[in-house]
Write a protein that holds these residues in place. Structure first.
Motif, PDB file in Angstrom:
ATOM      1  N   LYS A   1      20.923  -6.499   9.188  1.00  0.00           N
ATOM      2  CA  LYS A   1      19.542  -6.684   9.654  1.00  0.00           C
ATOM      3  C   LYS A   1      18.869  -5.332   9.859  1.00  0.00           C
ATOM      4  N   ILE A   2      17.554  -5.369   9.839  1.00  0.00           N
ATOM      5  CA  ILE A   2      16.788  -4.150  10.074  1.00  0.00           C
ATOM      6  C   ILE A   2      16.838  -3.823  11.559  1.00  0.00           C
ATOM      7  N   VAL A   3      17.170  -2.564  11.867  1.00  0.00           N
ATOM      8  CA  VAL A   3      17.285  -2.137  13.260  1.00  0.00           C
ATOM      9  C   VAL A   3      16.329  -0.986  13.595  1.00  0.00           C
ATOM     10  N   GLY A   4      15.626  -0.500  12.587  1.00  0.00           N
ATOM     11  CA  GLY A   4      14.668   0.576  12.806  1.00  0.00           C
ATOM     12  C   GLY A   4      13.863   0.826  11.554  1.00  0.00           C
ATOM     13  N   PHE A   5      12.780   1.572  11.721  1.00  0.00           N
ATOM     14  CA  PHE A   5      11.958   1.922  10.567  1.00  0.00           C
ATOM     15  C   PHE A   5      11.128   3.162  10.868  1.00  0.00           C
ATOM     16  N   SER A   6      10.614   3.762   9.823  1.00  0.00           N
ATOM     17  CA  SER A   6       9.692   4.887   9.966  1.00  0.00           C
ATOM     18  C   SER A   6       8.642   4.804   8.874  1.00  0.00           C
ATOM     19  N   ARG A   7       7.499   5.383   9.171  1.00  0.00           N
ATOM     20  CA  ARG A   7       6.415   5.433   8.185  1.00  0.00           C
ATOM     21  C   ARG A   7       5.789   6.812   8.195  1.00  0.00           C
ATOM     22  N   CYS A   8       5.389   7.228   7.021  1.00  0.00           N
ATOM     23  CA  CYS A   8       4.528   8.388   6.863  1.00  0.00           C
ATOM     24  C   CYS A   8       3.275   7.898   6.175  1.00  0.00           C
ATOM     25  N   GLU A   9       2.153   8.241   6.746  1.00  0.00           N
ATOM     26  CA  GLU A   9       0.892   7.848   6.144  1.00  0.00           C
ATOM     27  C   GLU A   9       0.102   9.096   5.813  1.00  0.00           C
ATOM     28  N   GLY A  10      -0.250   9.208   4.541  1.00  0.00           N
ATOM     29  CA  GLY A  10      -1.041  10.338   4.081  1.00  0.00           C
ATOM     30  C   GLY A  10      -2.520  10.025   4.138  1.00  0.00           C
TER      31      GLY A  10
ATOM     32  N   GLU B   1       0.829  -1.211   0.000  1.00  0.00           N
ATOM     33  CA  GLU B   1       0.000   0.000   0.000  1.00  0.00           C
ATOM     34  C   GLU B   1       0.858   1.254   0.000  1.00  0.00           C
ATOM     35  N   ASP B   2       1.915   1.258   0.808  1.00  0.00           N
ATOM     36  CA  ASP B   2       2.772   2.439   0.867  1.00  0.00           C
ATOM     37  C   ASP B   2       3.505   2.670  -0.449  1.00  0.00           C
ATOM     38  N   THR B   3       3.811   1.609  -1.167  1.00  0.00           N
ATOM     39  CA  THR B   3       4.458   1.724  -2.466  1.00  0.00           C
ATOM     40  C   THR B   3       3.487   2.293  -3.500  1.00  0.00           C
ATOM     41  N   GLU B   4       2.219   1.955  -3.368  1.00  0.00           N
ATOM     42  CA  GLU B   4       1.195   2.386  -4.332  1.00  0.00           C
ATOM     43  C   GLU B   4       0.691   3.805  -4.076  1.00  0.00           C
ATOM     44  N   GLN B   5       0.720   4.243  -2.835  1.00  0.00           N
ATOM     45  CA  GLN B   5       0.189   5.556  -2.470  1.00  0.00           C
ATOM     46  C   GLN B   5       1.272   6.635  -2.555  1.00  0.00           C
ATOM     47  N   ASP B   6       0.979   7.708  -3.267  1.00  0.00           N
ATOM     48  CA  ASP B   6       1.949   8.800  -3.426  1.00  0.00           C
ATOM     49  C   ASP B   6       2.298   9.489  -2.110  1.00  0.00           C
ATOM     50  N   HIS B   7       1.369   9.509  -1.163  1.00  0.00           N
ATOM     51  CA  HIS B   7       1.588  10.236   0.080  1.00  0.00           C
ATOM     52  C   HIS B   7       1.909   9.319   1.260  1.00  0.00           C
ATOM     53  N   ASN B   8       2.409   8.136   0.973  1.00  0.00           N
ATOM     54  CA  ASN B   8       2.874   7.231   2.022  1.00  0.00           C
ATOM     55  C   ASN B   8       4.348   6.926   1.784  1.00  0.00           C
TER      56      ASN B   8
ATOM     57  N   LYS C   1       2.481  19.855   3.021  1.00  0.00           N
ATOM     58  CA  LYS C   1       2.450  21.113   3.774  1.00  0.00           C
ATOM     59  C   LYS C   1       2.514  20.918   5.290  1.00  0.00           C
ATOM     60  N   LYS C   2       2.139  19.708   5.765  1.00  0.00           N
ATOM     61  CA  LYS C   2       2.095  19.493   7.211  1.00  0.00           C
ATOM     62  C   LYS C   2       2.453  18.040   7.512  1.00  0.00           C
ATOM     63  N   ILE C   3       3.417  17.871   8.419  1.00  0.00           N
ATOM     64  CA  ILE C   3       3.779  16.546   8.926  1.00  0.00           C
ATOM     65  C   ILE C   3       3.435  16.546  10.413  1.00  0.00           C
ATOM     66  N   THR C   4       2.640  15.571  10.829  1.00  0.00           N
ATOM     67  CA  THR C   4       2.232  15.494  12.226  1.00  0.00           C
ATOM     68  C   THR C   4       2.875  14.280  12.898  1.00  0.00           C
ATOM     69  N   LEU C   5       2.948  14.331  14.211  1.00  0.00           N
ATOM     70  CA  LEU C   5       3.427  13.202  14.998  1.00  0.00           C
ATOM     71  C   LEU C   5       2.939  13.361  16.420  1.00  0.00           C
ATOM     72  N   LYS C   6       3.026  12.264  17.170  1.00  0.00           N
ATOM     73  CA  LYS C   6       2.682  12.252  18.590  1.00  0.00           C
ATOM     74  C   LYS C   6       3.906  11.769  19.346  1.00  0.00           C
ATOM     75  N   VAL C   7       4.168  12.403  20.498  1.00  0.00           N
ATOM     76  CA  VAL C   7       5.333  12.022  21.296  1.00  0.00           C
ATOM     77  C   VAL C   7       4.973  12.110  22.778  1.00  0.00           C
TER      78      VAL C   7
ATOM     79  N   ARG D   1      -9.343  17.207   1.147  1.00  0.00           N
ATOM     80  CA  ARG D   1      -9.153  18.297   2.115  1.00  0.00           C
ATOM     81  C   ARG D   1      -8.003  18.033   3.088  1.00  0.00           C
ATOM     82  N   LYS D   2      -7.550  16.795   3.137  1.00  0.00           N
ATOM     83  CA  LYS D   2      -6.451  16.446   4.042  1.00  0.00           C
ATOM     84  C   LYS D   2      -5.239  15.903   3.291  1.00  0.00           C
ATOM     85  N   SER D   3      -5.231  16.042   1.994  1.00  0.00           N
ATOM     86  CA  SER D   3      -4.164  15.461   1.167  1.00  0.00           C
ATOM     87  C   SER D   3      -2.815  16.161   1.347  1.00  0.00           C
ATOM     88  N   HIS D   4      -2.787  17.274   2.021  1.00  0.00           N
ATOM     89  CA  HIS D   4      -1.541  18.020   2.258  1.00  0.00           C
ATOM     90  C   HIS D   4      -0.831  17.579   3.545  1.00  0.00           C
ATOM     91  N   ILE D   5      -1.417  16.600   4.264  1.00  0.00           N
ATOM     92  CA  ILE D   5      -0.924  16.192   5.579  1.00  0.00           C
ATOM     93  C   ILE D   5      -0.463  14.732   5.558  1.00  0.00           C
TER      94      ILE D   5
END
Length: 181
Positions: A79-88, A62-69, A131-137, A93-97
Protein backbone atom coordinates in the motif's frame (compact mmCIF):
# COMPACT_ATOMS: atom_id res chain seq x y z
CA UNK A 1 12.30 12.39 -18.00
CA UNK A 2 11.39 8.94 -16.84
CA UNK A 3 12.00 8.16 -13.18
CA UNK A 4 12.66 4.51 -12.53
CA UNK A 5 11.19 2.75 -9.52
CA UNK A 6 13.70 1.92 -6.82
CA UNK A 7 13.46 -0.52 -3.90
CA UNK A 8 14.88 0.15 -0.45
CA UNK A 9 15.10 -1.71 2.83
CA UNK A 10 15.60 0.02 6.17
CA UNK A 11 14.97 -1.35 9.68
CA UNK A 12 13.35 -4.49 8.20
CA UNK A 13 10.90 -2.47 6.10
CA UNK A 14 11.04 -2.93 2.33
CA UNK A 15 9.56 -0.12 0.29
CA UNK A 16 9.57 1.16 -3.28
CA UNK A 17 9.71 4.74 -4.54
CA UNK A 18 8.04 5.13 -7.94
CA UNK A 19 6.06 7.49 -10.12
CA UNK A 20 2.40 7.93 -9.23
CA UNK A 21 -0.02 6.33 -11.68
CA UNK A 22 -3.75 6.84 -12.20
CA UNK A 23 -4.61 3.69 -10.22
CA UNK A 24 -3.05 5.31 -7.11
CA UNK A 25 -5.64 8.11 -7.00
CA UNK A 26 -8.10 6.52 -4.56
CA UNK A 27 -5.35 5.50 -2.13
CA UNK A 28 -3.73 8.94 -2.37
CA UNK A 29 -7.02 10.63 -1.49
CA UNK A 30 -7.37 8.44 1.60
CA UNK A 31 -3.75 8.67 2.75
CA UNK A 32 -3.66 12.46 2.41
CA UNK A 33 -6.72 12.76 4.61
CA UNK A 34 -5.17 10.41 7.19
CA UNK A 35 -1.83 12.25 7.22
CA UNK A 36 -3.58 15.58 7.74
CA UNK A 37 -5.00 14.14 10.97
CA UNK A 38 -1.67 12.77 12.21
CA UNK A 39 0.47 15.90 12.23
CA UNK A 40 0.26 19.65 12.50
CA UNK A 41 3.38 20.06 10.35
CA UNK A 42 1.20 20.55 7.27
CA UNK A 43 -1.08 23.47 6.40
CA UNK A 44 -4.31 21.50 6.44
CA UNK A 45 -6.55 20.06 9.10
CA UNK A 46 -8.36 16.82 8.21
CA UNK A 47 -10.88 17.41 5.44
CA UNK A 48 -9.62 20.86 4.45
CA UNK A 49 -8.75 21.28 0.77
CA UNK A 50 -9.91 17.70 0.29
CA UNK A 51 -8.86 16.08 -2.98
CA UNK A 52 -11.03 13.16 -4.06
CA UNK A 53 -10.06 10.30 -6.34
CA UNK A 54 -10.90 12.21 -9.53
CA UNK A 55 -8.89 15.20 -8.29
CA UNK A 56 -5.83 13.00 -7.76
CA UNK A 57 -6.33 11.42 -11.19
CA UNK A 58 -6.22 14.92 -12.66
CA UNK A 59 -3.08 15.84 -10.67
CA UNK A 60 -1.32 12.66 -11.75
CA UNK A 61 -2.28 13.28 -15.38
CA UNK A 62 -1.05 16.90 -15.27
CA UNK A 63 2.18 15.94 -13.53
CA UNK A 64 2.81 13.27 -16.16
CA UNK A 65 2.27 15.81 -18.96
CA UNK A 66 4.35 18.64 -17.47
CA UNK A 67 8.14 18.40 -17.77
CA UNK A 68 8.69 20.33 -14.54
CA UNK A 69 6.28 18.39 -12.33
CA UNK A 70 7.00 15.17 -10.48
CA UNK A 71 4.64 13.01 -8.42
CA UNK A 72 6.26 10.14 -6.50
CA UNK A 73 4.71 7.58 -4.18
CA UNK A 74 6.20 5.22 -1.64
CA UNK A 75 4.74 1.75 -1.46
CA UNK A 76 5.30 -0.61 1.47
CA UNK A 77 3.45 -3.79 2.42
CA UNK A 78 1.36 -3.48 -0.74
CA UNK A 79 0.00 0.00 0.00
CA UNK A 80 0.98 3.61 -0.44
CA UNK A 81 2.47 5.00 2.77
CA UNK A 82 3.80 8.34 1.54
CA UNK A 83 4.17 10.63 -1.42
CA UNK A 84 5.91 13.75 -2.67
CA UNK A 85 5.25 16.27 -5.39
CA UNK A 86 7.25 18.87 -7.20
CA UNK A 87 5.31 21.48 -9.04
CA UNK A 88 7.00 23.69 -11.58
CA UNK A 89 5.89 26.88 -13.21
CA UNK A 90 4.94 27.41 -16.84
CA UNK A 91 6.00 31.07 -16.75
CA UNK A 92 9.31 31.43 -18.58
CA UNK A 93 10.83 33.68 -15.90
CA UNK A 94 10.06 31.07 -13.24
CA UNK A 95 10.64 27.90 -15.26
CA UNK A 96 13.88 27.18 -13.35
CA UNK A 97 12.00 26.72 -10.03
CA UNK A 98 9.95 23.86 -8.56
CA UNK A 99 8.20 23.64 -5.21
CA UNK A 100 8.60 20.43 -3.19
CA UNK A 101 6.25 18.88 -0.64
CA UNK A 102 6.26 15.50 1.10
CA UNK A 103 3.85 13.47 3.29
CA UNK A 104 4.43 10.14 5.06
CA UNK A 105 2.04 8.22 7.30
CA UNK A 106 3.16 8.60 10.93
CA UNK A 107 3.41 4.82 11.34
CA UNK A 108 6.21 4.90 8.73
CA UNK A 109 8.25 7.79 10.14
CA UNK A 110 11.85 6.87 10.91
CA UNK A 111 12.38 4.48 7.99
CA UNK A 112 14.00 7.01 5.65
CA UNK A 113 10.99 7.24 3.35
CA UNK A 114 10.94 11.04 3.33
CA UNK A 115 14.70 11.08 2.78
CA UNK A 116 14.46 8.74 -0.20
CA UNK A 117 11.57 10.71 -1.71
CA UNK A 118 13.72 13.84 -1.36
CA UNK A 119 16.82 12.21 -2.86
CA UNK A 120 14.87 10.85 -5.84
CA UNK A 121 13.39 14.32 -6.35
CA UNK A 122 16.81 15.98 -6.22
CA UNK A 123 18.17 13.50 -8.77
CA UNK A 124 15.22 14.26 -11.06
CA UNK A 125 15.60 18.03 -10.63
CA UNK A 126 19.33 17.89 -11.38
CA UNK A 127 18.72 15.76 -14.48
CA UNK A 128 16.40 18.39 -15.98
CA UNK A 129 18.54 21.34 -14.87
CA UNK A 130 16.21 22.81 -12.25
CA UNK A 131 18.11 25.67 -10.60
CA UNK A 132 15.97 26.16 -7.48
CA UNK A 133 13.82 23.85 -5.36
CA UNK A 134 11.69 25.57 -2.74
CA UNK A 135 9.74 24.27 0.23
CA UNK A 136 8.00 25.44 3.39
CA UNK A 137 8.52 23.85 6.79
CA UNK A 138 7.03 24.57 10.22
CA UNK A 139 9.64 26.04 12.56
CA UNK A 140 9.07 23.27 15.12
CA UNK A 141 9.79 20.47 12.63
CA UNK A 142 13.47 20.20 13.57
CA UNK A 143 13.91 16.75 12.00
CA UNK A 144 12.76 17.97 8.59
CA UNK A 145 14.81 21.18 8.78
CA UNK A 146 17.98 19.20 9.54
CA UNK A 147 17.22 16.80 6.70
CA UNK A 148 16.74 19.63 4.21
CA UNK A 149 19.93 21.37 5.38
CA UNK A 150 21.84 18.09 4.98
CA UNK A 151 20.80 18.03 1.32
CA UNK A 152 21.83 21.61 0.58
CA UNK A 153 18.71 23.60 1.41
CA UNK A 154 19.14 26.94 3.09
CA UNK A 155 16.77 29.29 4.81
CA UNK A 156 15.44 32.04 2.54
CA UNK A 157 12.95 33.68 4.82
CA UNK A 158 10.36 33.36 7.56
CA UNK A 159 6.61 33.78 7.41
CA UNK A 160 5.95 35.08 10.92
CA UNK A 161 2.96 33.80 12.90
CA UNK A 162 1.95 31.86 9.81
CA UNK A 163 0.11 28.92 11.39
CA UNK A 164 -2.32 28.66 14.28
CA UNK A 165 -1.95 25.23 15.89
CA UNK A 166 -4.15 23.29 18.30
CA UNK A 167 -2.34 24.69 21.35
CA UNK A 168 -3.71 28.13 20.46
CA UNK A 169 -0.29 29.53 19.55
CA UNK A 170 0.94 30.95 16.25
CA UNK A 171 4.07 29.49 14.67
CA UNK A 172 6.44 30.61 11.95
CA UNK A 173 6.92 28.89 8.63
CA UNK A 174 10.47 28.71 7.31
CA UNK A 175 11.00 29.16 3.57
CA UNK A 176 13.89 27.03 2.35
CA UNK A 177 15.51 26.49 -1.03
CA UNK A 178 18.26 24.52 -2.66
CA UNK A 179 20.13 26.35 -5.41
CA UNK A 180 22.10 24.74 -8.20
CA UNK A 181 24.43 26.41 -10.64
Amino acid sequence: MKVNAKKFCNKNLSFTIRLAVENDAKDLSEIRLQIDGETENLDREPGESYIDESGFKQLIFEDTEQDHNLFLVCEANGKIVGFSRCEGNTLRRKSHIVEFGVCVLQKYWGYGIGTHLLIKTLEWADSIDIKKITLKVLETNDHAIKLYEKYGFEQEGILKKDKLLSDGNYYNTILMARFKG
